[in-house]
Scaffold this motif. Structure first.
Motif, short mmCIF file in Angstrom:
data_model
loop_
_atom_site.label_atom_id
_atom_site.label_comp_id
_atom_site.label_asym_id
_atom_site.label_seq_id
_atom_site.Cartn_x
_atom_site.Cartn_y
_atom_site.Cartn_z
N GLU A 46 41.37 38.42 32.85
CA GLU A 46 40.29 39.14 33.54
C GLU A 46 38.95 38.48 33.25
OE1 GLU A 46 41.95 43.68 33.71
OE2 GLU A 46 41.06 43.00 31.83
N SER A 47 37.96 38.89 34.03
CA SER A 47 36.61 38.37 33.90
C SER A 47 35.63 39.51 33.70
CB SER A 47 36.25 37.57 35.16
OG SER A 47 36.61 38.28 36.32
N LEU A 48 34.37 39.19 33.55
CA LEU A 48 33.37 40.22 33.31
C LEU A 48 33.24 41.17 34.49
CD1 LEU A 48 30.59 38.00 31.66
CD2 LEU A 48 32.22 39.52 30.52
N MET A 49 33.46 40.65 35.70
CA MET A 49 33.39 41.47 36.90
C MET A 49 34.64 41.27 37.73
SD MET A 49 29.38 40.92 37.91
CE MET A 49 29.29 42.47 38.80
N GLY A 50 34.89 42.21 38.65
CA GLY A 50 36.06 42.14 39.51
C GLY A 50 35.67 42.29 40.96
N ARG A 51 36.51 41.79 41.83
CA ARG A 51 36.22 41.79 43.26
C ARG A 51 36.90 42.96 43.97
NH1 ARG A 51 34.45 37.90 46.57
NH2 ARG A 51 34.71 36.25 45.01
N SER A 52 36.17 43.58 44.87
CA SER A 52 36.77 44.50 45.83
C SER A 52 37.08 43.70 47.08
CB SER A 52 35.81 45.65 46.18
OG SER A 52 36.29 46.35 47.31
N TRP A 53 38.34 43.72 47.51
CA TRP A 53 38.74 42.93 48.67
C TRP A 53 38.42 43.63 49.98
CZ3 TRP A 53 39.41 38.01 47.92
CH2 TRP A 53 39.77 37.57 46.64
N ASP A 54 37.56 44.65 49.90
CA ASP A 54 37.01 45.28 51.09
C ASP A 54 35.55 44.89 51.32
OD1 ASP A 54 38.77 46.66 52.62
OD2 ASP A 54 38.14 48.65 52.04
N GLU A 55 34.98 44.15 50.36
CA GLU A 55 33.56 43.80 50.45
C GLU A 55 33.40 42.31 50.12
OE1 GLU A 55 30.75 46.72 48.62
OE2 GLU A 55 32.62 47.55 47.83
N PRO A 56 33.04 41.48 51.11
CA PRO A 56 32.94 40.05 50.86
C PRO A 56 31.89 39.66 49.83
CG PRO A 56 33.04 40.50 53.21
CD PRO A 56 32.87 41.82 52.53
N PRO A 78 43.03 46.47 52.68
CA PRO A 78 41.74 45.78 52.52
C PRO A 78 41.49 44.86 53.70
CG PRO A 78 43.40 44.75 51.13
CD PRO A 78 44.05 45.96 51.74
N ILE A 79 40.22 44.55 53.97
CA ILE A 79 39.91 43.69 55.11
C ILE A 79 40.48 42.29 54.91
CG2 ILE A 79 37.84 44.98 55.74
CD1 ILE A 79 36.18 42.77 54.47
N PRO A 136 47.83 43.17 58.71
CA PRO A 136 46.71 42.53 59.42
C PRO A 136 45.55 42.22 58.48
CG PRO A 136 46.72 44.88 59.85
CD PRO A 136 47.95 44.60 59.03
N HIS A 137 44.65 41.34 58.91
CA HIS A 137 43.49 41.00 58.10
C HIS A 137 42.35 40.55 58.99
CE1 HIS A 137 43.77 36.63 58.67
NE2 HIS A 137 45.09 36.77 58.58
N GLN A 138 41.15 40.43 58.38
CA GLN A 138 39.96 40.01 59.11
C GLN A 138 39.34 38.75 58.51
OE1 GLN A 138 37.23 43.43 59.66
NE2 GLN A 138 38.96 44.73 59.12
N ARG A 139 40.06 38.03 57.66
CA ARG A 139 39.50 36.87 56.98
C ARG A 139 39.57 35.63 57.88
NH1 ARG A 139 44.66 37.63 54.46
NH2 ARG A 139 45.98 35.78 54.65
N LEU A 193 39.41 51.84 43.90
CA LEU A 193 39.13 50.98 45.04
C LEU A 193 39.69 51.62 46.30
CD1 LEU A 193 39.96 47.54 43.40
CD2 LEU A 193 37.68 48.40 43.98
N PRO A 194 39.03 51.47 47.45
CA PRO A 194 39.42 52.21 48.65
C PRO A 194 40.83 51.92 49.15
CG PRO A 194 37.76 50.55 49.17
CD PRO A 194 37.83 50.63 47.69
N TYR A 195 41.39 50.76 48.81
CA TYR A 195 42.71 50.40 49.29
C TYR A 195 43.78 50.54 48.20
CZ TYR A 195 40.99 46.14 47.08
OH TYR A 195 40.43 45.26 46.19
N ALA A 196 43.44 51.21 47.09
CA ALA A 196 44.40 51.49 46.03
C ALA A 196 44.77 52.98 46.06
CB ALA A 196 43.82 51.13 44.66
#
Length: 571
Positions: free
Chosen positions: A57-67, A553-554, A274-277, A14-17
């Motif tokens: 965990e779940s079948l899929m995971g979220r990238s916190w850079d992509e809403p 991450p954003i 900082p964040h953009q949420r 992931l881009p922020y890891a």
């Protein structure tokens, strides 16, 4: 949901890891209150809130850079219909539970069915939108939906997967401290002392440790949660070195009280994230199921009497801006002035039922910053009179002679909000309103909230850049009479329900944004919550040896950041 994922199929991490982050070390968090359960998936009991994120965990995971994007986790591939009427998942052959047993299609189907019927209410709304779940291969299953909702294919990938065999002949809903759910995550509970602490250890045989989605994450060998009676004791424990990390939500305290010796020596570092949420909504919610808060004029009077500028200056030094709407500080926020364009078009069918300000524009009351707040209090008096409340012998009463009195329900240890309510109560007393404050322990608080047994209480809803079906849980009219939903204020609005439906059905990003902005207008002008200040930046004080990547991450400091991408650096 819209467009294509940002990361290619062969992404490294992931881009922020930090894919080269070292493994090892220990991190210690502090919670207030206590716990009487280690099963975070049922309605009964109070479990440490972190558990459902750290060990499952779940079948899929979220990238916190992509809403609007998910990536395969337990699932190695995903297929879905063009109209999103069904989704098919194929499990990774290497996926394992923490006890080493393989994750099977049978486990997945059992998890969906059990959580949807016996689990916490947050899982049940999705279950009602499933037409069928069928096995389509040795490692694959297909979920067919009965609702026109484009987000369902993504939500289907986000349910926690539990082990069916563990619960054969066992009451899933009754589990507490004696039967801890087995998950697939990197951490397992290794030790606990009921109500006081819980320790999780990283599983050395964790199945996904080489998966690109997990590379550079879950780096600590041990994570521990200590419980304290209130925030003051917790802060002193951090200063004494009993905790290694502390989130601070008060800007003035951050500036004034984080100069203790460990900070001056450099052993504790103050980091701002900082964040953009969106701001989300933090404040005091009014229960519209009960009089007098069932009248919007009374709720507006409560907002007028709340002297935000003075309270903010007193409590935070005026350093944190006010929340102005549910999605403020983001592109999804309602715009100033009258509704126009697509937002107006979406609101017009509900015009007759909308409250003042929804179409013509609305802003929260602002005071002159003085302690007396005379101008706003005069306006509050006029609104209360219009709603049938007048001063009689020094008390505010209605035509039946009933005094205006209400209770504020607070959780034990919530000293910050108690200070705010004390200031607010003094202003309300000048209007002839009696305020009673009840402070209860975690178990009593949870029980009363589940039954909507309150007049006013604290409120926090974090909102994302990709709002979806959870909005129904937060303020859908189906949750007004069902105990345990998150619709604490009791919103029952055809406009809210209709705008959520439009938001979920559209395949246009432009219409999606307009629908959320319209929803933001309806919720804000509903005057359900007295908003407080924004958490405009994350403030984390931490031991010097705890590190995090430079690329953030954003979403900033939210689930998926701390502790997920942090690591321990001995040097």
């Amino acid at each position: 949901m819209y467009g294509a994922p940002a990361l290619p199929p062969d992404f490294v991490s992931l881009p922020y890891a930090n894919p080269d982050a070292p493994k090892g070390g220990r991190i210690v968090f502090g919670n207030t209150g206590g716990f009487d359960s280690l099963n975070p998936f049922v309605q009964k009991g109070t479990a440490p809130w972190q558990l459902r994120f750290w060990g499952y965990e779940s079948l899929m995971g979220r990238s916190w850079d992509e809403p609007f994007t998910l990536y395969g986790l337990l699932a190695e591939s995903i297929r879905t219909a063009p109209d999103r009427s069904w989704v098919e998942f194929t499990l990774r052959p290497e996926a394992r539970f923490s006890d080493g047993s393989p994750v099977t299609v049978e486990d997945v189907i059992w998890s969906y069915e059990t959580l949807g019927t016996q689990g916490h209410l947050r899982y049940r709304g999705f279950a009602s939108q499933i037409q069928s779940i069928v096995q389509t291969g040795e490692r694959s299953l297909k979920i067919n939906f009965n609702t026109d909702d484009r987000e369902l294919a993504l939500i289907a990938g986000m349910r926690p997967i539990l082990k069916k065999a563990q619960w054969q002949g066992v009451d899933f809903t009754a589990s507490g401290l004696d039967n801890i759910p087995i998950g697939t995550g990197a951490y397992v509970i290794s030790d606990f002392e009921a109500g006081r602490n819980v320790t999780l250890r990283r599983n050395p045989d964790y199945w996904a440790k080489e998966l690109p989605f997990r590379r550079g994450t879950q780096n600590f060998d041990e994570m521990r949660i200590e419980f304290y009676g209130d925030g003051t004791v917790l802060f002193e424990a951090f200063k004494a070195g009993e905790l290694t990390v502390m989130r601070e939500f008060n800007a003035e305290k951050w500036d004034a009280q984080y100069g203790f010796p460990a900070v001056l020596r450099g052993d504790v570092i103050k980091s701002e994230i900082p964040h953009q949420r969106p701001s989300g909504m933090t404040g005091f919610v009014m229960n519209t199921r009960r009089a007098p808060f069932d009248d919007w004029r009374v709720r507006e009077a409560m907002l007028l009497a709340f002297n935000f500028e003075y309270i903010n200056d007193t409590v935070t030094g005026g350093a944190q801006p006010r929340i102005t709407s549910y999605f403020s500080s983001s592109e999804l926020a309602m715009q100033p002035g009258p509704a126009t364009g697509k937002v107006l078009e979406l609101l017009e069918p509900y015009a007759d039922a909308l409250l003042p300000g929804a179409l013509e524009g609305y802003a929260l009351p602002a005071s002159d910053g003085t302690a007396r707040n005379r101008g706003n209090l005069r306006r509050a008096v006029d609104l209360l009179a219009a709603a049938g409340w007048t001063v009689q012998n020094g008390e505010l009463r209605n035509a039946q002679g009933t005094p205006f009195a209400f209770e504020v329900l607070l959780r034990q240890g919530d000293g910050g909000n108690q200070t705010v309510i004390e200031i607010y109560s003094r202003a309300l007393s000048r209007l002839g309103i009696q305020v009673d404050v009840s402070t209860v322990d975690d178990a009593q608080y949870a029980a009363r909230i589940d039954q909507y047994d309150f007049d006013m209480t604290t409120f926090r809803r974090e909102l994302s850049l990709s709002p979806g079906n959870e909005q129904r849980l937060y303020w859908g009219s189906d949750g007004v009479d069902v105990p345990g939903t998150r619709n604490l204020m009791g919103v029952a609005s055809g406009a809210v329900d209709g705008l959520i439906d439009r938001m979920l059905a559209t395949d246009s990003r432009e219409e999606f944004t307009a629908a959320v902005r319209a929803l933001d207008r309806v919720l804000t002008t509903g005057r359900y919550v007295i908003p407080l200040w924004q958490y405009d930046v994350g403030r984390i004080a931490h031991a010097r040896k705890l590190r995090f990547p430079e690329q953030l991450p954003i979403y900033g400091d939210r689930t998926g950041f701390l502790p997920d991408v942090w690591w321990y650096d001995e040097d």
